[in-house]
Design an enzyme around this catalytic site. Structure first.
Site, PDB file in Angstrom:
ATOM      1  N   THR A 118      44.076 -10.673  35.654  1.00  0.00           N
ATOM      2  CA  THR A 118      43.414 -10.650  37.329  1.00  0.00           C
ATOM      3  C   THR A 118      44.042 -10.174  38.212  1.00  0.00           C
ATOM      4  OG1 THR A 118      42.552 -12.797  38.295  1.00  0.00           O
ATOM      5  CG2 THR A 118      43.755 -13.425  37.230  1.00  0.00           C
ATOM      6  N   TYR A 142      44.850 -20.830  36.248  1.00  0.00           N
ATOM      7  CA  TYR A 142      44.046 -19.686  36.224  1.00  0.00           C
ATOM      8  C   TYR A 142      45.121 -18.121  35.973  1.00  0.00           C
ATOM      9  CZ  TYR A 142      40.747 -15.207  36.167  1.00  0.00           C
ATOM     10  OH  TYR A 142      40.755 -14.443  35.046  1.00  0.00           O
TER      11      TYR A 142
END
Ligand code: UDP
Length: 328
Positions: A118, A142
């Site tokens: 990501t 995350y």
């Protein structure tokens, strides 16, 4: 015929990858607990193993039943805000489960793995567009979880020769142009589907999170990349693994502000997006735009969708045909 395992293959990006693999004649097995994925997104002819990645026995039994040409690992939690509130969930679902999968690959002789990483691992970037070797400083559990998996993969490559591609997605958007697949998150938190539903009157007016960012129109800038282009990038990166492991940023190299996205949705829909102006959403950096120069140079990858309205048009078509998502 090559044979691939796709964890999270019933989810948004994973299902588009399965479609791309099948289009080139490969066989897929999807491993998914259907917590956020959809059974309806798994086409006929694809085996679905409905199990959780935490179930090491299930993972090992499947990988022992080889040979496998490779594993595509999508199954993970992916919401920044959620990770701030529940960091332990992200440690387990994203890091521990990936570690177990990597160990199982090594144990059962799988030599290639493509990993969904990501842009969130860059946190607040030091410059735009963001290149792969720019400063990495995830601002959230995350982003940390994805960074940790990238490091586990690098260690598995050094120790065991596991070839990996770490693909750092910027903002995945749009839907399969043939209309077979689309975006159906529950809850939905993403800008484009929420804006479309606001136009359709299926949700409240879209809240624009922050109008005082240091950007030309005051709203956040993101790099929206079509989900089918992400899928083709996975194939291109996989094909490169014989030459060694790779890490790529995946975006379109073009930033669009929230206001520009709302204008695009309005053009596609033919009517304005009802919206309100709201406070910033905690954790949102002002601007994220990828440099995808590396994957273009090394793999010859090109995005097919380069115009935001074309990306939005595929999302709009999917939503009109599936007003309740996969339940429609
Ligand atoms: N956004 C917004 N209103 C919403 C959802 C998102 O203004 O209801 C903004 C958000 O602040 C960000 C951009 O739209 O700047 C894209 O957000 P999204 O959640 O789609 O993806 P992210 O960039 O968080 O991965």
């Amino acid at each position: 015929m090559r044979r691939f395992l796709v964890t999270g293959g019933a989810g948004y990006v994973g299902s588009h990858l399965v479609r791309a693999l099948r289009a080139r004649g490969d066989h897929c097995t999807v491993f998914d607990n259907l917590s956020t994925g959809h059974r309806e997104a798994v086409p006929d002819g694809v085996d679905l193993v409905e199990a959780d990645l935490a179930d090491q026995a299930a993972v090992n039994a499947l990988l022992a039943d080889g040979p496998w040409d490779g594993v595509f690992h999508f199954a993970a939690l992916s919401l920044v805000g959620d990770s701030m509130r529940n960091p332990q969930l992200y440690r387990t679902a994203n890091v521990s489960n990936a570690a177990g999968l990597i160990d199982a690959c090594v144990r059962h002789g799988v030599t290639k793995l493509v990993f969904s990483s990501t842009a969130a691992l860059f946190g607040v970037p030091e410059r735009l567009p963001i290149a792969e070797d720019d400063r990495i400083e995830p601002g959230s559990p995350y982003g940390e979880s994805k960074l940790m998996v990238e490091r586990l993969l690098a260690a598995a490559d050094r120790a065991h020769g596991l070839r990996f591609a770490a693909l750092r997605y910027f903002n995945a958007a749009g839907a399969d142009p043939d209309g077979a697949l689309g975006e159906d998150h529950r809850p939905e938190t993403h800008l484009i589907p929420l804006a479309i539903d606001a136009v359709l009157g299926r949700r409240p007016p879209l809240a624009v999170f922050g109008t005082d960012y240091p950007t030309p129109d005051g709203t956040c800038i993101r790099d929206y990349v079509h989900v089918s282009d992400l899928a083709s990038a996975h194939l291109a990166a996989f094909d490169r693994l014989d030459a060694g492991s790779v890490t790529y940023n995946l975006g379109s190299e073009t930033g669009h502000s929230v206001r520009e996205v709302l204008a695009s949705v309005a053009r596609v829909a033919g009517r304005p997006v009802p919206h309100t102006l709201a406070d910033r959403r905690p954790g949102d950096p002002a601007a994220l735009v990828a440099s995808s120069a590396r994957i273009r140079a090394e793999c010859g990858w090109r995005a097919r969708f380069t115009v935001l309205d074309d990306i939005v048009a595929t999302a709009w078509a999917w939503r009109l045909a599936h007003p309740s998502g996969y339940d429609s």
